[in-house]
Motif scaffolding. Structure first.
Motif, short mmCIF file in Angstrom:
data_model
loop_
_atom_site.label_atom_id
_atom_site.label_comp_id
_atom_site.label_asym_id
_atom_site.label_seq_id
_atom_site.Cartn_x
_atom_site.Cartn_y
_atom_site.Cartn_z
N THR A 1 0.85 -1.19 0.00
CA THR A 1 0.00 0.00 0.00
C THR A 1 0.89 1.25 0.00
O THR A 1 2.08 1.18 0.32
CB THR A 1 -0.92 0.04 1.24
OG1 THR A 1 -0.10 -0.01 2.40
CG2 THR A 1 -1.89 -1.12 1.24
N CYS A 2 0.30 2.37 -0.37
CA CYS A 2 1.05 3.62 -0.37
C CYS A 2 0.15 4.77 0.03
O CYS A 2 -1.08 4.68 -0.04
CB CYS A 2 1.67 3.87 -1.75
SG CYS A 2 0.46 4.08 -3.07
N GLY A 3 0.80 5.86 0.45
CA GLY A 3 0.10 7.10 0.74
C GLY A 3 0.29 8.04 -0.43
O GLY A 3 1.41 8.19 -0.93
N SER B 1 -3.71 3.57 -0.14
CA SER B 1 -4.50 3.28 1.07
C SER B 1 -4.81 4.56 1.85
O SER B 1 -5.67 4.56 2.73
CB SER B 1 -3.73 2.33 1.99
OG SER B 1 -2.51 2.93 2.39
N ASP B 2 -4.09 5.66 1.53
CA ASP B 2 -4.41 6.93 2.17
C ASP B 2 -3.97 8.08 1.27
O ASP B 2 -3.05 7.95 0.47
CB ASP B 2 -3.79 7.05 3.57
CG ASP B 2 -2.33 6.64 3.63
OD1 ASP B 2 -2.04 5.43 3.52
OD2 ASP B 2 -1.48 7.53 3.74
N PHE C 1 7.94 7.04 8.60
CA PHE C 1 6.46 7.06 8.52
C PHE C 1 5.92 8.28 9.25
O PHE C 1 5.08 9.00 8.74
CB PHE C 1 5.89 5.76 9.11
CG PHE C 1 4.43 5.61 8.85
CD1 PHE C 1 3.96 5.01 7.68
CD2 PHE C 1 3.48 6.06 9.77
CE1 PHE C 1 2.60 4.87 7.44
CE2 PHE C 1 2.12 5.92 9.53
CZ PHE C 1 1.68 5.32 8.36
N VAL D 1 3.99 7.55 -1.54
CA VAL D 1 5.07 7.12 -0.65
C VAL D 1 4.78 5.73 -0.08
O VAL D 1 3.64 5.44 0.31
CB VAL D 1 5.31 8.15 0.48
CG1 VAL D 1 4.05 8.45 1.27
CG2 VAL D 1 6.43 7.72 1.42
N GLU D 2 5.83 4.91 -0.08
CA GLU D 2 5.81 3.62 0.64
C GLU D 2 7.20 3.47 1.25
O GLU D 2 7.90 4.47 1.37
CB GLU D 2 5.39 2.47 -0.30
CG GLU D 2 6.18 2.35 -1.58
CD GLU D 2 7.46 1.56 -1.48
OE1 GLU D 2 7.40 0.34 -1.40
OE2 GLU D 2 8.56 2.17 -1.53
N MET D 3 7.62 2.27 1.61
CA MET D 3 8.87 2.19 2.37
C MET D 3 9.84 1.08 1.94
O MET D 3 10.81 0.81 2.64
CB MET D 3 8.55 2.05 3.87
CG MET D 3 7.63 3.16 4.36
SD MET D 3 7.29 3.14 6.12
CE MET D 3 8.76 3.92 6.76
N ILE E 1 -2.64 11.70 1.65
CA ILE E 1 -2.05 12.47 2.74
C ILE E 1 -2.66 13.88 2.88
O ILE E 1 -3.05 14.27 3.98
CB ILE E 1 -0.50 12.47 2.63
CG1 ILE E 1 0.00 11.02 2.85
CG2 ILE E 1 0.15 13.44 3.63
CD1 ILE E 1 1.45 10.78 2.50
N1 HPA Z 1 3.83 6.54 4.37
C1 HPA Z 1 4.66 5.52 4.18
N2 HPA Z 1 4.26 4.33 3.77
C2 HPA Z 1 2.94 4.15 3.56
C3 HPA Z 1 2.03 5.17 3.75
C4 HPA Z 1 2.50 6.44 4.16
O1 HPA Z 1 1.73 7.38 4.35
N3 HPA Z 1 0.79 4.69 3.48
C5 HPA Z 1 0.96 3.39 3.13
N4 HPA Z 1 2.26 3.07 3.18
#
Ligand code: HPA
Length: 235
Positions: free
Chosen positions: A90-92, A203-204, A159, A178-180, A206
Motif C-alpha cells: 500500500t502507499c500514501g 491506502s491513504d 512514517f 510514498v511507501e517504504m 495524505i
Molecule cells: N507513508 C509511508 N508508507 C505508507 C504510507 C505512508 O503514508 N501509506 C501506506 N504506506
C-alpha cells in the motif's frame, strides 16, 4: 536454509509475490493458491509455496522498510534461485491526483535512503524497476480491464515526521506517492541482475487524510492480488 529463512533449498518458486505483512502472505496463499505449503515461519515472516493456475509461485512476506526487504529479497535471490520478485503493498498519495484504491505500477523508486549506495555502490536517489515484470503487469492489467497508473514513488525510511510537507527527494523526482520498500528491492535486483516490480494500492491520501478503513483493507487489496498473480504466471 539461509540466515533469516528456514525454507529448504528448492522449496521456493522462481517467482515470488512479496507483501509486507506476514498475515497478508497467509491470506493470499490460503485464498488464491492451489495446495499452499508454509515453507518459512522464522520470525513469523510467513512464506508459502503453491501454484496459481498451474504455475508454481511463492508468497513471501518482507516486513516493513528497506532494511527488512533488503535482507529477505537478497536471500531469496541469492540462496533460493528466485528470479523475479513482485512487491505488493500500500502507499500514501502525496497528491489528490491519486484516489483511494488506485493501483500503481512503480516506474522508479526514489529515496534518501543510503541502502543502495552503501550496499552496492549504486549512486543517486532513483532506481528503476528491473526486467520485464513491469511491462508484463501493464499488459496483464489491460487484459483484465483494470485501470493501472505508472509513476515514480518515494520509498521513505520515515512514517511519522514533523511536517506534512512532501520531502525534497519526492518533489525532485515527481513522486506521486510514498511507501517504504521498493528502493531496496530494486537496488538488490539491479545489483544481482534479477527482476523486480512493485505494485501498490493507494491506502491513504495524505493532503485530505482520507484512508481505507481497517475492515476495507482485505477486500480493497483483492484487485491488486489478482493482477499480481495474473502477471506472475506470465513471467
Ligand atoms: N507513508 C509511508 N508508507 C505508507 C504510507 C505512508 O503514508 N501509506 C501506506 N504506506
Amino acid at each position: 536454509m539461509s540466515i533469516h529463512i528456514s525454507a529448504a533449498k528448492g522449496a521456493i518458486a522462481k517467482t515470488v509475490l512479496m507483501p509486507g505483512d506476514p498475515l497478508r502472505a497467509k491470506y493470499i496463499a490460503e485464498n488464491f493458491l492451489e495446495a499452499p505449503v508454509l515453507v518459512n515461519q522464522t520470525r513469523n515472516m510467513y512464506m508459502y509455496t503453491g501454484s496459481y493456475q498451474g504455475s508454481p509461485i511463492s508468497i513471501c512476506a518482507s516486513g516493513m522498510g528497506c532494511p527488512s526487504i533488503g535482507i529477505y529479497s537478497f536471500e531469496l535471490y541469492t540462496e533460493y534461485e528466485v528470479e523475479t520478485i513482485v512487491r505488493i503493498g500500500t502507499c500514501g498519495a502525496y497528491t489528490t491526483e491519486l484516489e483511494l484504491f488506485d493501483l500503481i505500477n512503480v516506474d522508479n523508486a526514489c529515496s534518501e535512503s543510503t541502502f543502495a549506495k552503501y550496499a552496492w555502490g549504486i549512486e543517486g536517489s532513483m532506481i528503476a524497476h528491473q526486467g520485464p515484470a513491469f511491462s508484463i503487469i501493464n499488459e496483464t492489467a489491460a487484459a483484465q480491464g483494470k485501470k493501472l497508473k505508472t509513476c515514480n514513488i518515494h520509498s521513505s525510511d520515515i512514517f511519522y515526521r514533523k511536517t506534512m510537507d512532501t520531502p525534497e527527494v519526492a518533489v525532485e523526482h515527481h513522486c506521486l506517492a510514498v511507501e517504504m520498500e521498493a528502493f531496496a528491492l530494486f537496488a538488490n535486483a539491479r545489483h544481482l541482475g534479477k527482476n523486480a516490480a512493485t505494485l501498490l494500492t493507494v491506502s491513504d491520501v495524505i493532503p485530505t487524510h482520507k484512508k481505507i478503513s481497517a475492515d476495507q483493507r482485505e477486500t480493497a487489496l483483492v484487485p491488486m492480488m489478482e493482477l499480481a498473480l495474473g502477471a506472475t504466471i506470465k513471467i
